[in-house]
Enzyme design. Structure first.
Site, mmCIF file in Angstrom:
data_model
loop_
_atom_site.group_PDB
_atom_site.id
_atom_site.type_symbol
_atom_site.label_atom_id
_atom_site.label_comp_id
_atom_site.label_asym_id
_atom_site.label_seq_id
_atom_site.Cartn_x
_atom_site.Cartn_y
_atom_site.Cartn_z
ATOM 1 N N HIS A 53 98.240 68.483 22.761
ATOM 2 C CA HIS A 53 97.662 68.474 21.406
ATOM 3 C C HIS A 53 98.335 67.405 20.543
ATOM 4 C CE1 HIS A 53 96.698 72.970 22.312
ATOM 5 N NE2 HIS A 53 95.951 72.131 23.006
ATOM 6 N N HIS A 210 87.612 72.039 21.280
ATOM 7 C CA HIS A 210 89.001 72.016 21.754
ATOM 8 C C HIS A 210 89.109 71.350 23.122
ATOM 9 C CE1 HIS A 210 93.204 72.933 21.764
ATOM 10 N NE2 HIS A 210 93.054 73.189 23.058
ATOM 11 N N ASP A 214 91.643 68.396 24.116
ATOM 12 C CA ASP A 214 92.493 68.368 25.315
ATOM 13 C C ASP A 214 92.233 67.111 26.140
ATOM 14 O OD1 ASP A 214 93.897 70.743 24.972
ATOM 15 O OD2 ASP A 214 92.495 71.941 26.157
ATOM 16 N N HIS A 237 92.637 70.168 32.378
ATOM 17 C CA HIS A 237 93.764 69.231 32.516
ATOM 18 C C HIS A 237 93.906 68.702 33.940
ATOM 19 C CE1 HIS A 237 95.041 69.975 28.501
ATOM 20 N NE2 HIS A 237 95.290 71.249 28.716
#
Ligand code: ZN
Length: 257
Positions: A53, A210, A214, A237
């Site tokens: 973040h 969000h 990311d 991720h």
């Protein structure tokens, strides 16, 4: 955590100030040590976790060079979004540096797939991110959003979107000694019916926003700003990092300008 200015071409570098022998940990994909739940970077056994973040905040504000001192193994989660970091960086101010900014330009498509999830990069005249999530949950379901990063829209459209999780997962994490500070103050939490945070959502589609936040943090691990169109379907991720590695491994797929 403290953030210091750094000279041109320095990049973003983390330093653990709680250790006797501080190790410099550059925010680059070769230093990724784990992508479980969050992105953890490490050099010679020294690690710093939950960097994504803050990296997204640097990306969104076009800050390429900084030293991040952190007194512990993890970047503070704050409210689970990038907004507190953005406010802090705005308050401190940024400086235009004397060397031209380098960027990586995608010149050929690169794609990775895994278990029905995929992520790809295509040539584009600017950075675009299009993300689709699909959850079998009444409050999320299918959400798709495309954001073009050109006019400072990161702050309004993306930086305030918080991380999210499911109540049963939080309980499992806590049973394993993780997410000790996890609460409704730093994440959107869902039970089987919907969002349990009393304040509700910041955007109707905060979840996919969000995921875009990311993804920006993951792309920052290239070590240079990227010009290309990212598209992801249920990515995260781990798959984003594979995409970055596939891109950097294929020298015909990019130019550095
Ligand atoms: Zn996140």
């Amino acid at each position: 955590m403290k953030i210091w200015p750094a000279p041109p071409d320095h990049g973003i570098v983390f330093v653990r100030t709680d250790l006797k022998r501080p190790e410099l940990i550059p925010a680059r994909c070769e230093n990724i040590r784990s992508t479980q739940n969050a992105s953890t970077l490490g050099v010679n056994g020294t690690r710093v976790g939950t960097v994504e973040h803050l990296l997204a905040a640097f990306y969104g504000l076009q800050i390429d060079n900084a030293v991040v001192e952190v007194q512990g193994p993890e970047i503070p989660i704050m409210d689970g979004s990038a907004e507190p970091f953005v406010q802090m960086l705005y308050a401190a101010g940024a400086e235009r540096q004397s060397r031209p900014r380098r960027k990586l330009v995608v010149t050929r498509p690169v794609r990775v797939e895994e278990n029905g999830k995929w992520a790809e990069l295509m040539p584009s005249d600017r950075l675009r991110i299009r993300f689709t999530i699909s959850f079998d949950h009444p409050a999320i379901k299918d959400q798709t959003l495309e954001v073009e990063f050109s006019n400072g829209n990161f702050r309004e459209e993306i930086s305030r979107a918080r991380t999210f999780g499911f109540l049963h997962e939080v309980e499992t994490l806590k049973a394993h000694g993780l997410a000790k500070g996890g609460s409704l103050e730093n994440a959107v939490i869902l039970d089987a019916q919907g969002v349990i945070n009393p304040e509700g959502l910041r955007f109707p589609d905060e979840f996919v926003r969000h995921k875009i936040l990311d993804t920006l943090g993951d792309l920052m691990l290239i070590g240079l700003p990227i010009q290309g169109a990212y598209r992801g379907y249920k990515s995260g991720h781990s798959l984003n990092l594979k995409l970055v590695q596939a891109l950097l491994a294929d020298h015909a797929a990019y130019d550095i300008l």
